[in-house]
Design a protein around this motif. Structure first.
Motif, PDB file in Angstrom:
ATOM      1  N   GLN A   1      -5.145  10.419  -7.348  1.00  0.00           N
ATOM      2  CA  GLN A   1      -5.246   9.407  -6.305  1.00  0.00           C
ATOM      3  C   GLN A   1      -4.057   9.456  -5.337  1.00  0.00           C
ATOM      4  O   GLN A   1      -4.232   9.395  -4.108  1.00  0.00           O
ATOM      5  CB  GLN A   1      -5.317   8.008  -6.944  1.00  0.00           C
ATOM      6  CG  GLN A   1      -5.355   6.851  -5.961  1.00  0.00           C
ATOM      7  CD  GLN A   1      -6.685   6.753  -5.221  1.00  0.00           C
ATOM      8  OE1 GLN A   1      -7.682   7.355  -5.634  1.00  0.00           O
ATOM      9  NE2 GLN A   1      -6.701   6.001  -4.127  1.00  0.00           N
ATOM     10  N   ASP A   2      -2.832   9.572  -5.881  1.00  0.00           N
ATOM     11  CA  ASP A   2      -1.633   9.470  -5.044  1.00  0.00           C
ATOM     12  C   ASP A   2      -0.969  10.809  -4.738  1.00  0.00           C
ATOM     13  O   ASP A   2      -0.228  10.923  -3.755  1.00  0.00           O
ATOM     14  CB  ASP A   2      -0.603   8.558  -5.725  1.00  0.00           C
ATOM     15  CG  ASP A   2      -1.054   7.106  -5.742  1.00  0.00           C
ATOM     16  OD1 ASP A   2      -1.909   6.746  -4.914  1.00  0.00           O
ATOM     17  OD2 ASP A   2      -0.564   6.330  -6.583  1.00  0.00           O
TER      18      ASP A   2
ATOM     19  N   SER B   1       0.838  -1.194   0.000  1.00  0.00           N
ATOM     20  CA  SER B   1       0.000   0.000   0.000  1.00  0.00           C
ATOM     21  C   SER B   1       0.876   1.249   0.000  1.00  0.00           C
ATOM     22  O   SER B   1       2.074   1.215   0.308  1.00  0.00           O
ATOM     23  CB  SER B   1      -0.899   0.011   1.241  1.00  0.00           C
ATOM     24  OG  SER B   1      -0.116   0.144   2.415  1.00  0.00           O
ATOM     25  N   GLN B   2       0.250   2.376  -0.337  1.00  0.00           N
ATOM     26  CA  GLN B   2       0.968   3.647  -0.353  1.00  0.00           C
ATOM     27  C   GLN B   2       1.468   3.999   1.055  1.00  0.00           C
ATOM     28  O   GLN B   2       2.569   4.525   1.217  1.00  0.00           O
ATOM     29  CB  GLN B   2       0.061   4.753  -0.894  1.00  0.00           C
ATOM     30  CG  GLN B   2       0.779   6.081  -1.090  1.00  0.00           C
ATOM     31  CD  GLN B   2      -0.177   7.177  -1.539  1.00  0.00           C
ATOM     32  OE1 GLN B   2      -1.385   7.087  -1.316  1.00  0.00           O
ATOM     33  NE2 GLN B   2       0.353   8.208  -2.179  1.00  0.00           N
ATOM     34  N   GLU B   3       0.693   3.681   2.068  1.00  0.00           N
ATOM     35  CA  GLU B   3       1.075   3.999   3.436  1.00  0.00           C
ATOM     36  C   GLU B   3       2.321   3.231   3.853  1.00  0.00           C
ATOM     37  O   GLU B   3       3.226   3.788   4.488  1.00  0.00           O
ATOM     38  CB  GLU B   3      -0.078   3.689   4.394  1.00  0.00           C
ATOM     39  CG  GLU B   3       0.200   4.086   5.827  1.00  0.00           C
ATOM     40  CD  GLU B   3      -1.023   3.965   6.713  1.00  0.00           C
ATOM     41  OE1 GLU B   3      -0.905   4.229   7.919  1.00  0.00           O
ATOM     42  OE2 GLU B   3      -2.100   3.604   6.186  1.00  0.00           O
TER      43      GLU B   3
ATOM     44  N   LYS C   1       0.939  11.490  -0.862  1.00  0.00           N
ATOM     45  CA  LYS C   1       0.444  11.203   0.475  1.00  0.00           C
ATOM     46  C   LYS C   1      -0.807  10.346   0.399  1.00  0.00           C
ATOM     47  O   LYS C   1      -1.446  10.225  -0.655  1.00  0.00           O
ATOM     48  CB  LYS C   1       0.150  12.483   1.233  1.00  0.00           C
ATOM     49  CG  LYS C   1      -1.003  13.314   0.685  1.00  0.00           C
ATOM     50  CD  LYS C   1      -1.239  14.546   1.557  1.00  0.00           C
ATOM     51  CE  LYS C   1      -2.450  15.333   1.069  1.00  0.00           C
ATOM     52  NZ  LYS C   1      -2.704  16.517   1.924  1.00  0.00           N
ATOM     53  N   THR C   2      -1.163   9.776   1.533  1.00  0.00           N
ATOM     54  CA  THR C   2      -2.349   8.927   1.605  1.00  0.00           C
ATOM     55  C   THR C   2      -3.584   9.785   1.889  1.00  0.00           C
ATOM     56  O   THR C   2      -3.488  10.975   2.190  1.00  0.00           O
ATOM     57  CB  THR C   2      -2.188   7.893   2.731  1.00  0.00           C
ATOM     58  OG1 THR C   2      -2.139   8.585   3.988  1.00  0.00           O
ATOM     59  CG2 THR C   2      -0.908   7.100   2.559  1.00  0.00           C
ATOM     60  N   ASP C   3      -4.744   9.138   1.803  1.00  0.00           N
ATOM     61  CA  ASP C   3      -5.983   9.847   2.119  1.00  0.00           C
ATOM     62  C   ASP C   3      -6.034  10.259   3.589  1.00  0.00           C
ATOM     63  O   ASP C   3      -6.731  11.213   3.953  1.00  0.00           O
ATOM     64  CB  ASP C   3      -7.188   8.946   1.804  1.00  0.00           C
ATOM     65  CG  ASP C   3      -7.324   8.691   0.303  1.00  0.00           C
ATOM     66  OD1 ASP C   3      -6.875   9.559  -0.474  1.00  0.00           O
ATOM     67  OD2 ASP C   3      -7.852   7.631  -0.077  1.00  0.00           O
ATOM     68  N   ARG C   4      -5.291   9.551   4.437  1.00  0.00           N
ATOM     69  CA  ARG C   4      -5.250   9.885   5.860  1.00  0.00           C
ATOM     70  C   ARG C   4      -4.237  10.987   6.177  1.00  0.00           C
ATOM     71  O   ARG C   4      -4.097  11.391   7.323  1.00  0.00           O
ATOM     72  CB  ARG C   4      -4.916   8.635   6.672  1.00  0.00           C
ATOM     73  CG  ARG C   4      -5.977   7.540   6.557  1.00  0.00           C
ATOM     74  CD  ARG C   4      -5.571   6.344   7.410  1.00  0.00           C
ATOM     75  NE  ARG C   4      -6.573   5.290   7.355  1.00  0.00           N
ATOM     76  CZ  ARG C   4      -6.475   4.137   8.002  1.00  0.00           C
ATOM     77  NH1 ARG C   4      -5.389   3.900   8.762  1.00  0.00           N
ATOM     78  NH2 ARG C   4      -7.419   3.210   7.904  1.00  0.00           N
TER      79      ARG C   4
ATOM     80  N   LYS D   1      -0.799  10.858   5.544  1.00  0.00           N
ATOM     81  CA  LYS D   1       0.595  10.445   5.723  1.00  0.00           C
ATOM     82  C   LYS D   1       1.370  10.834   4.477  1.00  0.00           C
ATOM     83  O   LYS D   1       1.078  10.369   3.379  1.00  0.00           O
ATOM     84  CB  LYS D   1       0.678   8.942   5.974  1.00  0.00           C
ATOM     85  CG  LYS D   1       2.074   8.484   6.376  1.00  0.00           C
ATOM     86  CD  LYS D   1       2.069   7.045   6.843  1.00  0.00           C
ATOM     87  CE  LYS D   1       3.454   6.635   7.338  1.00  0.00           C
ATOM     88  NZ  LYS D   1       3.469   5.253   7.857  1.00  0.00           N
ATOM     89  N   THR D   2       2.404  11.670   4.644  1.00  0.00           N
ATOM     90  CA  THR D   2       3.072  12.311   3.508  1.00  0.00           C
ATOM     91  C   THR D   2       4.492  11.802   3.349  1.00  0.00           C
ATOM     92  O   THR D   2       5.209  11.572   4.329  1.00  0.00           O
ATOM     93  CB  THR D   2       3.109  13.846   3.721  1.00  0.00           C
ATOM     94  OG1 THR D   2       1.778  14.315   3.921  1.00  0.00           O
ATOM     95  CG2 THR D   2       3.714  14.550   2.520  1.00  0.00           C
TER      96      THR D   2
END
Length: 320
Positions: free
Chosen positions: A197-198, A139-141, A209-212, A214-215
């Motif tokens: 998206q990203d 995942s991106q995170e 960064k994520t939707d939450r 986190k960068t």
């Protein structure tokens, strides 16, 4: 430890002065890497022979592949400057308004630039590429959590040299690798969709960064802070706690509060303006606004004073 004394063996083989010019070479060593600096090529060749002889007594030898003679301004074998501990050191000819100077203020005609070496940049990008390959299905995170320590550690290592342009270049190359990683994860989506998206373009910035929230950290986010040379042969373990607490903001024998105040005051007494010295009998903590007058214990209301300065301040307050 095995190489302790190598610097002394090289330096003591030469006179301090020759024809009224400083002649003793400068030797800088870190673990098993060292560099010998001198303006005369013959001295460098002699120093190399001395080092080889000194190492032979312990069954060691200089590795030819890692040993070279270089000039900081003129190309030697097509390369100017030299690499040391991941840094590239080179001197560039400049005009009189940008030139460096000697300790006596005499212009040198050149300026020294220390930058991240090309090899160090290449290794860093290969490390990031390897992590992206291992995490191509993650995942991106997870990816951000893995890359951030790598980027932050590398950037901090070079944050005291001329690295701003290099940081920007690293960010550009990392972005290209991230684009490939993102498109591989979404092969059927458009470039706009992947970017939104990203990188969240609708927010007005290209931020991975994520939707939450986190960068991914950028190299260029690390500020450049020039290194201040350590005075003489001082060590953090020599007991000079005032010097090291002032320089670093910390020392093994100094509390966090005193270290912070010493650094904020740059090692000076707030009352008389003189530097604290290791031989001073007493350095005391003072409340700028006395507690009897409503002062608190916040850092903004604290200062360090010489003992006699503290007494003078207290006497003035009582007289007033």
């Amino acid at each position: 430890m095995a190489l302790h004394g190598l610097e002394t063996a090289i330096e003591t083989a030469f006179p301090t002065y020759k024809d009224r010019h400083r002649w003793k070479p400068k030797v800088v060593r870190y673990a098993d890497d060292f560099v010998v600096l001198h303006k005369d090529r013959e001295v460098i060749l002699q120093a190399q022979a001395i080092a080889s002889t000194w190492l032979q007594r312990m069954g060691l030898a200089l590795k030819p592949r890692n040993t070279r003679i270089a000039h900081t301004r003129h190309p030697v074998e097509g390369v100017a400057g030299f690499d040391f501990l991941g840094f590239h050191i080179r001197q560039y000819p400049v005009g009189k308004y940008k030139t460096g100077t000697t300790g006596q203020g005499k212009p040198l005609g050149f300026k020294t630039h220390i930058k991240p070496s090309t090899e160090a940049q290449h290794r860093h990008l290969l490390q990031i590429k390897g992590e992206l390959r291992k995490l191509r299905a993650a995942s991106q995170e997870v990816l951000i959590g893995t890359l951030n320590p790598l980027i932050q550690g590398w950037s901090h290592y070079y944050s005291a040299v001329v690295a701003k342009a290099t940081f920007s270049r690293m960010d550009t190359l990392v972005y290209a690798k991230l684009r490939r990683w993102a498109h591989r994860r979404h092969p059927k989506k458009s470039s706009w969709w992947v970017s939104e998206q990203d990188w969240h373009l609708r927010e007005g910035h290209w931020t991975f960064k994520t939707d939450r929230g986190k960068t991914l950290r950028r190299h260029a986010d690390t500020p450049i802070r020039r290194h201040t040379k350590v005075t003489g042969a001082r060590s953090p373990y020599d007991g000079e706690w005032i010097y090291w607490a002032t320089r670093m903001g910390r020392h093994p024998e100094t509390s966090k509060r005193w270290a912070y105040l010493l650094k904020r005051q740059q090692g000076r007494c707030s009352w008389c303006g003189l530097y604290f010295k290791q031989g001073d009998d007493l350095v005391e903590l003072d409340h700028i606004q006395p507690r009897s007058q409503g002062g608190d214990g916040m850092y903004t209301n604290l200062q360090l004073l010489h003992g006699h300065c503290h007494a003078d301040k207290t006497a003035n307050e009582q007289a007033g």
